[in-house]
Design a protein around this motif. Structure first.
Motif: not given
Length: 193
Positions: A87-91
């Motif tokens: 999720m962090v990478s995607r954001m």
């Protein structure tokens, strides 16, 4: 009693960690005229196919006090792509104009009755549910969209009119529940209309 929140229901509180490592609850969005809570994830082709349209909608209505809050309730044990780290990478990669919260226990998905990704819940100034369901009729392929239910609902709401179509069926992948096979849904979960 229906599985999903019914029109007129009050918004449900949460206390979830976002990809910025901070925790957020409902009171953090008290300045929003309209609040949209939507359930999403990292891997679903319906989410990936409509993310940029959702971005455009969020950006278009932001000046009118509309705030989007994304929640990922999917089990990372079912789909590793849905882990908090991903999720962090995607954001970081997409810089979406909303907070992206992690519902690790899946309690918030149960309280809202989230069925699919994406599934949108629109709350008015009194924080009552006025629209729930899909954003568009073809979320997997934005080039085939003929109806934008979310933008219609927001336009009507912001102009002081009642939402003409308050409930639609969300279109997407089912929530991935911890300890269940990929396509499992709770027994009382069903179409909204």
């Amino acid at each position: 009693m229906s599985y999903s929140l019914q029109i007129g229901s009050p918004v449900k509180d949460f206390n979830l960690k976002a990809t910025d490592e901070k925790f957020y609850q409902l009171s953090d969005f008290s300045d929003a005229r309209i609040l949209i809570v939507f359930f999403t994830c990292n891997h679903c082709p319906y989410v990936l196919g409509s993310d940029e349209l959702t971005r455009r909608t969020a950006t278009r209505f932001f000046p009118e006090g509309v705030r989007f809050v994304a929640i990922n309730s999917n089990s990372a044990n079912t789909y590793e792509e849905d882990s908090f780290e991903n999720m962090v990478s995607r954001m970081n990669e997409n810089l979406f104009p909303w907070l992206y919260l992690h519902d690790e226990t899946q309690d918030v998905a149960l309280v809202y009755g989230a069925l699919r990704t994406p599934h949108f819940f629109v709350f008015n100034e009194n924080r009552e549910l006025v629209y729930t369901g899909r954003a568009v009729d073809q979320p997997r392929d934005a080039s085939k969209i003929t109806v934008n239910d979310l933008e219609r609902a927001l336009s009507e709401l912001l102009s002081g009119r009642p939402v003409s179509v308050p409930v639609t069926n969300p279109i997407g992948c089912n929530i991935k529940w911890e300890g269940k096979e990929k396509h499992w849904m709770p027994a009382d979960a069903c179409d909204l209309v």
